[in-house]
Scaffold this motif. Structure first.
Motif, PDB file in Angstrom:
ATOM      1  N   LYS A 268      -1.450 -35.542  30.156  1.00  0.00           N
ATOM      2  CA  LYS A 268      -2.375 -34.410  30.190  1.00  0.00           C
ATOM      3  C   LYS A 268      -2.301 -33.733  31.561  1.00  0.00           C
ATOM      4  O   LYS A 268      -2.534 -34.357  32.588  1.00  0.00           O
ATOM      5  N   LEU A 270      -4.133 -30.900  32.832  1.00  0.00           N
ATOM      6  CA  LEU A 270      -5.200 -29.914  33.011  1.00  0.00           C
ATOM      7  C   LEU A 270      -5.422 -29.718  34.513  1.00  0.00           C
ATOM      8  O   LEU A 270      -6.036 -30.562  35.154  1.00  0.00           O
ATOM      9  N   ASP A 273     -10.448 -28.502  35.086  1.00  0.00           N
ATOM     10  CA  ASP A 273     -11.260 -28.526  33.869  1.00  0.00           C
ATOM     11  C   ASP A 273     -12.727 -28.241  34.206  1.00  0.00           C
ATOM     12  O   ASP A 273     -13.462 -29.134  34.600  1.00  0.00           O
ATOM     13  N   ASP A 291      -7.863 -33.628  36.679  1.00  0.00           N
ATOM     14  CA  ASP A 291      -7.671 -33.716  35.231  1.00  0.00           C
ATOM     15  C   ASP A 291      -6.194 -33.564  34.831  1.00  0.00           C
ATOM     16  O   ASP A 291      -5.856 -33.545  33.654  1.00  0.00           O
ATOM     17  N   GLU A 352     -11.081 -30.460  25.676  1.00  0.00           N
ATOM     18  CA  GLU A 352      -9.866 -29.641  25.649  1.00  0.00           C
ATOM     19  C   GLU A 352      -8.592 -30.460  25.765  1.00  0.00           C
ATOM     20  O   GLU A 352      -7.527 -30.018  25.332  1.00  0.00           O
ATOM     21  N   THR A 377      -6.654 -38.263  31.378  1.00  0.00           N
ATOM     22  CA  THR A 377      -8.047 -38.404  31.833  1.00  0.00           C
ATOM     23  C   THR A 377      -8.898 -37.778  30.737  1.00  0.00           C
ATOM     24  O   THR A 377      -9.396 -36.674  30.877  1.00  0.00           O
TER      25      THR A 377
HETATM   26 ZN    ZN Z   1     -10.438 -32.531  30.675  1.00  0.00          ZN
END
Ligand code: ZN
Ligand code: BES
Ligand code: MN
Length: 499
Positions: A268, A270, A273, A291, A352, A377
């Motif tokens: 992930k 991100l 976030d 994130d 998300e 995460t």
């Molecule tokens: Zn997140």
């Protein structure tokens, strides 16, 4: 730092500092005994003055010790010999390296690698010595203008080994240790950067930079228009609320036979976030720059594969986006269509991670993976369940989970399995779409895992929720580099390169 291994006579080592261990009740380690003998009992005489008794963590710096050519001798307390395991060894290593790095010496010979460590081979002792040393000297100062340079940082560390016959395996441990440590360093550096610098575009550039290091590494970055064509409606719905374009970063490491199926790591990414329209509270929101730690751990692991020249095919995939509130952002109740064709009701825009991961997981079907591990995460609930001690592990294939659990156990970078029983799946029921993106009150980590499980039916898959383990909060705020150790051990073992 530069590392090497040396065998020979400990009393003959010319160095700025010799590091030796002392067990509880002033019991000298074997190497310390040799030094004591060469100095006609000088070391035990000094110890009798009472400055240390060998309890774990104690340190004494000695100068002009008779019987050695070293300028200094740093003694470190190790506790009881029969309690001396990997954890205690690591603690001793970080302790002494931290001390030396404050400016005592620019080179040192370390006798701790020659100790008997419970259930730890010389291969692992060397590997972990490097990891612990690098942990001790790591600083993140890329974003400070006034960097206080340490006056005389430790530059060269020689790891001592008395048994020459073990040199070959020791050397391998040292090399792997350096590869993993540098992977951890890359992971920490990327993770610690703020969201305004480390954007999806920045991450894509870093991948290309990594690609230039090796002709075994192929980099591909999918842009939003390409993702649009692939039908990645879930991923793109997240980035619609951000000015930064999303990227899908693909790093193919080809170390194995051309036709052998790859292990795929999906992280992930991100880069910030904020929660989107379901915005997060202000307190500690800065930490949501972390994130992208799952993605960062994929970067670190891929770099480690390159540097250790693993004979294995490994693909790193990092879907990257921001999650911000905006006039064009996802709204609670919006329904998006994922690349798999399944529709998703976005009941909370802050869930998300699973939206960007699910499209990446569908995308990788084309590689016919041998196994897939995603690292994310993903849920605050995982911190409630497991704290910062263990990453949460979920799977659709128990043998894969067992490999990962063992790798965590062996490296101290542990994971703990949570169930993905069918009973939890109904929490994702939606009145309007194939599924909701949240599962209600209970078992938040598991329902996130359940969500991902709907996109991983075609391969062996495990999910690591690293929300609690990827970074530390508070005064020592910073990325931990987890779970790069676990992942590297998993990959080393798969490629037949580690015990
Ligand atoms: Zn997140
Ligand atoms: N990135 C967060 C998870 C997170 C929160 C990690 C705090 C570390 C610390 C994730 O995107 C998120 O916001 N998850 C929500 C899910 C919820 C809306 C079902 C959460 O955990 O609150
Ligand atoms: Mn979120």
């Amino acid at each position: 730092m530069d590392y090497s291994i040396k065998t020979g006579d400990i009393t003959k080592q010319r160095t700025a500092c010799l590091i030796l261990g002392v067990f509880s009740r002033r019991q000298l380690s074997a190497l310390a005994q040799e030094i004591d003998k060469a100095g006609k009992g000088a070391l035990s005489k000094i110890l009798k003055r009472g400055d240390m008794n060998g309890e774990s963590g104690q340190q004494v710096m000695l100068y002009d010790v008779p019987g050695v050519l070293a300028e200094r001798v740093l003694l470190i307390g190790l506790g009881k010999p029969r309690d001396f395991g990997l954890k205690e060894f690591r603690k001793a290593m970080t302790g002494v390296i931290g001390t030396l790095d404050k400016g005592h010496a620019i080179d040192a010979v370390c006798g701790l690698t020659d100790l008997e460590i419970q259930d730890v081979s010389i291969y692992q002792a060397m590997r972990d010595a490097v990891l612990a040393a690098e942990e001790a000297v790591y600083r993140f100062d890329e974003t400070k203008s006034d960097v206080k340079k340490r006056p005389r940082p430790l530059k060269r560390l020689t790891l001592f080994l008395s048994d020459r016959r073990r040199l070959k395996t020791a050397q391998k441990g040292l090399e792997h240790g350096q590869g993993i440590a540098r992977g951890i360093q890359l992971t920490k550096n990327l993770a610690n950067l703020p969201g305004n610098i480390c954007t999806p575009t920045y991450l894509a550039e870093q991948a290309r930079k990594l690609g230039r290091k090796s002709n075994k590494l192929k980099i591909q970055v999918l842009e939003e228009n390409q993702m649009q064509k692939l039908g990645m409606g879930a991923l793109l719905s997240v980035s619609r609320g951000s000015r930064q374009p999303a990227k899908l970063i693909i790093m193919e490491y080809k170390g194995g036979r051309p036709n052998s199926k790859p292990v795929i790591l999906v992280g992930k990414g991100l880069t910030f976030d904020a929660g989107g329209i379901s915005i997060k509270p202000a307190a500690a929101m800065d930490e949501m720059k972390y994130d992208m730690c799952g993605g960062a751990s994929v970067f670190g692991s891929i770099q480690a594969c390159v540097e250790m020249e693993l004979p294995l095919n490994v693909i790193g995939v990092v879907p990257s986006s921001e999650n911000l509130p905006d006039g064009d952002a996802n709204k609670p109740g919006d329904i998006v269509t994922s690349m798999s064709g399944q529709t998703i009701e976005v009941l909370n825009t802050d869930a998300e991670g699973r939206l960007i991961l699910c499209d990446a997981l569908t995308y990788i079907e084309r590689f016919e993976p041998a196994a897939v591990v995603d690292i994310a995460t993903l849920t605050g609930a995982c911190i409630v369940a497991l704290g910062d001690q263990a990453s949460g592990l979920m799977t659709n294939h128990q043998a894969l989970a067992d490999e990962l659990l063992a790798a965590g156990q062996q490296t101290g970078d542990r994971a703990w399995q949570l169930p993905l029983w069918d009973d939890y799946q109904e929490q994702l029921d939606s009145n309007f779409a194939d599924m909701a993106n949240i599962g209600g009150k209970g078992a938040g980590t598991i329902t996130a895992g359940c969500f991902l499980s709907r996109y991983t039916k075609k391969f062996k898959w495990a999910h690591l929720d690293i929300a609690g383990t990827a970074w530390k909060s508070g005064k020592a705020k910073g990325a931990t580099g987890r779970p790069v150790s676990l992942l590297c051990q998993f990959l080393l073992k798969r490629s037949g390169q580690s015990e």
